[in-house]
Design an enzyme around this catalytic site. Structure first.
Site, PDB file in Angstrom:
ATOM      1  N   GLU A  94       0.809  -1.214   0.000  1.00 20.60           N
ATOM      2  CA  GLU A  94       0.000   0.000   0.000  1.00 20.60           C
ATOM      3  C   GLU A  94       0.847   1.271   0.000  1.00 20.60           C
ATOM      4  OE1 GLU A  94      -0.752  -2.709   1.650  1.00 20.60           O
ATOM      5  OE2 GLU A  94      -2.813  -3.203   1.083  1.00 20.60           O
ATOM      6  N   HIS A 134     -11.657  -4.717   9.113  1.00 19.09           N
ATOM      7  CA  HIS A 134     -12.333  -4.626   7.816  1.00 19.09           C
ATOM      8  C   HIS A 134     -13.594  -3.779   7.942  1.00 19.09           C
ATOM      9  CE1 HIS A 134      -9.806  -8.218   7.233  1.00 19.09           C
ATOM     10  NE2 HIS A 134      -9.938  -8.059   5.931  1.00 19.09           N
TER      11      HIS A 134
END
Ligand SMILES: Cc1ncc(C[n+]2csc(CCOP(=O)(O)OP(=O)(O)O)c2C)c(N)n1
Ligand SMILES: Cc1ncc(C[n+]2csc(CCOP(=O)(O)OP(=O)(O)O)c2C)c(N)n1
Ligand SMILES: [Mg+2]
Ligand SMILES: [Mg+2]
Lengths: 322, 343, 322, 343
Positions: free
Chosen positions: A59, A126
């Site tokens: 990322e 999440h």
């Protein structure tokens, strides 16, 4: 007329961007042939070969790469598989993308899609809402579309802006939220929208909480309460004017957010109204957020962690009684 | 003042080996001269914040800059790359204006010292957080590849031994390798990251042993040896240009200064200073210039004089220029009109 | 009596911790023989061999390492070379350290020292205040000592707490702030302190801004204004009670912070007071923050970027006039 | 229900090769059985969130768990390590309670599925963000070294091919190498990270080529071959125990399931499935058990039956237990009394 969902709108906007603007490309884990973890890029690699690119699980490098590509005139759209994983791209987002224009005079038009927010069973990693983290930093635009039409229009506009945009899309809305069309009547990023007019109190919300607030307003309407619901749409820039005008009409304010309670959008909204619109308030401004724990896995806990129709309704009732 | 003589390579123009050697050495001399001046200015309190110099790394950095072509290639320098910047064609004024906070400099007083660049001219401006350069340059190259304008351009970036420990550096190297980009990644192993010696930084024999793990070619070079640097970097750059993917070059040398000019580097033992790593590349290069017939002692003296004049002029200009005025600064971090916070 | 500085207190606390508690060790770049970039660990490695350990430039791994060590019963103190670089340790801080106790029931007592805030010439990446970022996340304690005595006592207490603590020490105070002794009369973390009593307005500040606020209060005292200054000391937990009690006395509130303006401590303070203490307010609560740009390098800009004696004074005058 | 028979190694107790092979195989069978059941429960809507199974990786994971000693060693499992967990001694109840959200489980309904552990018993609970396990285990080992209690303990952790691209993984490996820690890092190259094939993930020949760059020993193994896994992991663990520093083991195999049970893995081409990578380690192991004389077909059948019973019991127990009650949960992320936000 065929129904379109919130995720359809996101996919379609990306399709239209790729079609209309050759500077646009998409980069993210599994966005290619697979079409992304949530299918937001389904079919796009096939149609736009070389412009929908699978990324390694990196990322930090993905964001840095986007900054570099933007410097060279491209308009990358970066998909984070979940908003939560942007925490490892945080440095490049706030310190490279966010500072680039101010430091060098060279804008970096990148759009970073953050699949945000909870669904039952997603657990602590999440489910996060990260808008407050990014909005705190200068140079970043943070948008939080709540409707199918906004999902489409704001993604189109995000990619067209010269600034880095965190596009916070809510996973709960992906398939749950449907509309007849994704072409609404668009407002520019930076403008809030009154989605339910009222005169007894203002509820300011954004993203999925707009729908909870709307339901609360509708239920209370049966009792004669007219609750005005403002959808912020973007949290940075934050449209203080629309909020203030609403509070001027209602005299009461409740800010609703799904993020952790310390700081964040609700604190910013209340702080602005209290500072600049104090005389407009007939009662103490209130807020309601998620709880100050990681987002729990179990649906029992998850439902009690974030604001709900019930808790928002209770908060409005309380506000009306103050 | 007259604009400083262009020292960088021209795109397209073929350059002889001798010319490149001379250009490298002149960039080294200019960088050395500039950095000595910056150090004095810092010690005299004329520069705030800090001064970070490339003493001991002029050959490596200068050689890299000299192998690149301004207007085509990309150079992402780090904190010890004054020589490379000069060889790549950054003006001295960009340096002095940034250090002295002139509002006319590329960073307009908003950022300082080595945090400068001209991103649209192939010279990105580093952020302090180490390691991100590789991925940034990767993005620039990927953009050009998508635009069809990549041609034979090469992207180069530098890292210290310490920066190799960052996750960002790893992610960038891997991304560059997966994308098979025309890149040269130069690691200056100057034995220390601030005060931290290499044995607290990594446990491999040589950092070049990492190249194979990324599937990229690895090269080693004695960073104190200008001609060796030119040869190794030259072939690495050519390999990248020729489509052979990212090239890692690991140079051994010693930082011949403190971490910044505030630091006396007392932690570097005398034995290390006296070892071959501690050779001063400036001295080595001077010998190489004269013994190799690249320049006479007289020419070198003239270059030194020219460098002194150029540096003096660039400092004087920047010093006369205004700093930023907080009342005139737009305090705007957004390119989009109307997005500025009204605070 | 010999003078002690703020950084002396930080060094001394670490010394005393190493001496008194064998579970404590220090890990950070250059903290060993070199004594740290700011000399906060000078001499400690020599005195406590094996317990003051140089780290590679790997902030993410440094925090993860600390979490692991804490699980095994140690109490690591991690030095970030600058607060700004904690952005690359952000994920481990908020997602591993911050969630650990809630998820597993196993506390992770780690202290992360963040050399924070600006000094002239430090620029965008060596000047940041990151307290708001960490305070937003559940599970993290965020402290911001403003005095020599607090620098000592709060570091001692941070290491003794069972929760992960972000210890935000202000670089501007390191050598500028002196006191006769570092042994003050300590308050526990979580309690704010009234550092200047007054009755006309409350100024809530923390870290270096406490001193600017104090100077402003003292100057205004010559004109007869009695300004109460509250030093928050810790921003999470945030001592709402003390702030509220002060506002109850003064009716007016100014919150001062050195961080970016969107969100953050000042928004949280105002939001709490407006929600829970609305009736105490005689005037709109105000706030003053740094500007919404990266922290600029040039001293001219830097001084105008953060709140100063002058701008705080002006804000207080304005508040008194509302 | 009766507590499940202990399947893990005893500290100190010497174990014969045969016993270890049998223990590994039994753990594989148990894991396979449990995961099949979890998958059905997920598909029946009885488990929310997701189910992530280790199909195809039972041999590798089970062998690793079997080489470790509960009560001494540290095992930081990842998402495909059910077999390793079982072999290391995690109870089935810990798994079923976590998946089914029982408040009596180690995560009390606060976290789910593979995000579980008992950190104080050498079994840390992963966060989702990949790569951080190496540094976490490093910290645990460094703590014990400082406490003088390290002894011959070893820490093991796993990563997939995709996780190797994270900065966190790199930083952790480097840290472990610099500290010369007794660690085993197992990389399960199962050819895909979710849908992403290895050629989009790295460009080196084999990931084992990274070991030399960290200065650690590297080992390769066919991850479909239980006996090979036991041998290679056994010697890696012994090397770490013997003070030879971190050991990297790279196993080749294929994920024989979707990324999660929601995923049909249609992106895996038939040719890959049919290649040697696609061998089912369960079948291979069964043959090895019988042909190597480790167990008779009858014994294996009995083990399967036992596993089915144990799994059934663990699921039934967890299903009868209450989920967390939001009105009784203390909603407290702080260990320090009084630090809870009053929201
Ligand atoms: C992520 C990060 N952590 C810490 C720092 C602080 N820092 C600046 S330079 C430096 C040492 C760098 O060493 P090396 O990479 O070897 O380069 P050298 O200074 O030797 O040229 C450190 C620790 C930083 N810039 N970035
Ligand atoms: C930092 C980070 N980014 C993205 C993800 C989302 N994610 C979860 S598993 C996975 C694929 C992992 O692949 P690999 O490491 O090969 O393990 P495998 O699933 O094949 O066992 C991804 C991308 C994550 N967990 N962490
Ligand atoms: Mg170095
Ligand atoms: Mg994989």
């Amino acid at each position: 007329m065929a129904e379109v969902t919130y995720i359809d709108a996101i996919r379609e906007a990306q399709h239209d961007l790729l079609e209309k603007d050759e500077r646009v490309f998409i980069y993210g884990q599994d966005v290619g042939k697979f079409g992304g973890a949530f299918k937001a890029t389904q079919g796009l690699q096939e149609k736009f070969p070389g412009r929908v690119i699978d990324a390694p699980i990196s990322e930090d490098a993905m964001i840095a790469m986007a900054v570099g590509a933007a410097v060279e005139g491209m308009r990358p759209i970066i998909e984070m598989q979940f908003a939560d994983f942007s925490s490892v791209g945080f440095n490049q987002l706030v310190n490279n993308a966010g500072t680039h224009f101010y430091r060098t005079g060279v804008p970096v038009p990148i759009t970073v899609r953050l699949p945000s927010g909870g669904t039952a069973g997603s657990g602590p990693f999440h489910s996060q809402m990260m808008e407050a983290i990014y909005a705190h930093y200068p140079g970043l635009v943070v948008v939080t579309p709540a409707t199918v039409a906004d999902a489409y229009a704001m993604l189109m506009e995000s990619a067209a802006l010269d600034d880095p945009v965190l596009y916070c899309e809510h996973k709960f809305l992906y398939r749950w939220l449907k509309a007849d069309t994704m072409k609404g009547d668009p407002l520019p990023i930076g403008q809030a929208r009154i989605v339910h007019p009222g005169k007894h109190a203002t509820v300011v919300a954004y993203s999925a909480m707009v729908h909870e607030a709307l339901r609360a307003a509708e239920e209370l309407a049966t009792e004669g309460w007219e609750i005005e619901v403002v959808d912020l749409r973007s949290v940075k820039p934050l449209d203080t004017d629309t909020v203030m005008a609403s509070v001027a009409r209602t005299g009461r304010l409740l800010a609703v957010g799904e993020a952790f309670p310390w700081g964040g959008v609700t604190a910013e909204v209340i702080s602005r109204v209290a500072s600049e619109g104090f005389h407009l308030l007939d009662a103490p401004p209130q807020r309601i957020n998620a709880r100050d724990t990681p987002v729990p896995y179990h649906p029992n806990l998850w439902r009690a962690h974030r604001p709900t129709l019930e808790s928002i309704q209770a908060a409005i009732r309380n506000l009306l009684s103050l | 003042m007259p604009e400083v003589e262009t020292q960088h390579a021209q795109v397209g123009a073929a350059e002889s080996w001798e010319d490149r050697v001379r250009r490298t050495f002149r960039a080294m001399v200019t960088a050395y001269t500039l950095e000595s001046k910056l150090s004095s200015l810092y010690k005299a309190g004329k520069i705030v914040g800090g001064v970070y110099i490339g003493r001991g790394q002029e050959a490596l950095s200068g050689a890299l800059g000299a192998c690149l072509r301004r207007g085509q290639d990309i150079f992402f320098p780090l904190i010890r790359d004054q020589a490379g910047r000069t060889a790549f064609g950054e003006t001295l004024l960009d340096a002095t204006r940034t250090y002295l906070g002139s509002v006319l400099g590329p960073m307009r007083g908003r950022d300082g010292n080595i945090h400068r660049g001209r991103p649209r001219e192939g010279l990105p401006a580093m952020i302090s957080h180490l390691g991100g350069g590789v991925a940034t340059v990767s993005g620039m190259l990927m953009a050009r590849r998508m635009q069809g304008s990549l041609g034979t351009a090469v992207g180069a970036t530098c890292a210290g031994d310490g920066a190799t420990s960052t996750g960002a550096f790893h992610e960038g190297l891997n991304l560059a390798a997966v994308e098979h980009l025309p890149m040269v990644i130069v690691i200056a192993n100057n034995q220390y990251a601030y005060s931290t010696p290499t044995e607290r930084q990594f446990a491999c024999r040589s950092l070049v042993d990492r190249a194979v793990g990324y599937g990229m070619a690895g090269h080693e070079v004695d960073g104190t040896d200008m001609l060796a640097c030119l040869e190794v970097l030259g072939s690495a750059v050519e390999a990248a240009r020729a489509g052979k993917g990212p090239q890692m070059v690991v140079a051994s040398l010693l930082r011949l200064s403190g971490h910044g000019e505030h630091d006396d580097a007392a932690y570097v033992p005398e034995s290390v200073r006296q070892s071959p790593l501690g050779r001063d590349c400036m001295t080595v290069a001077e010998t190489q210039m004269t013994e190799g017939g690249f320049a006479t002692a007289g020419e070198i003296a003239a270059w030194r004089e020219q460098a002194a004049e150029d540096v003096q002029a660039a400092v004087a200009t920047a010093q006369q220029e205004p700093g930023p005025d907080p009342f005139r600064d737009d305090w705007n971090a957004y390119a989009t009109p109307g997005f500025r916070e009204q605070t």
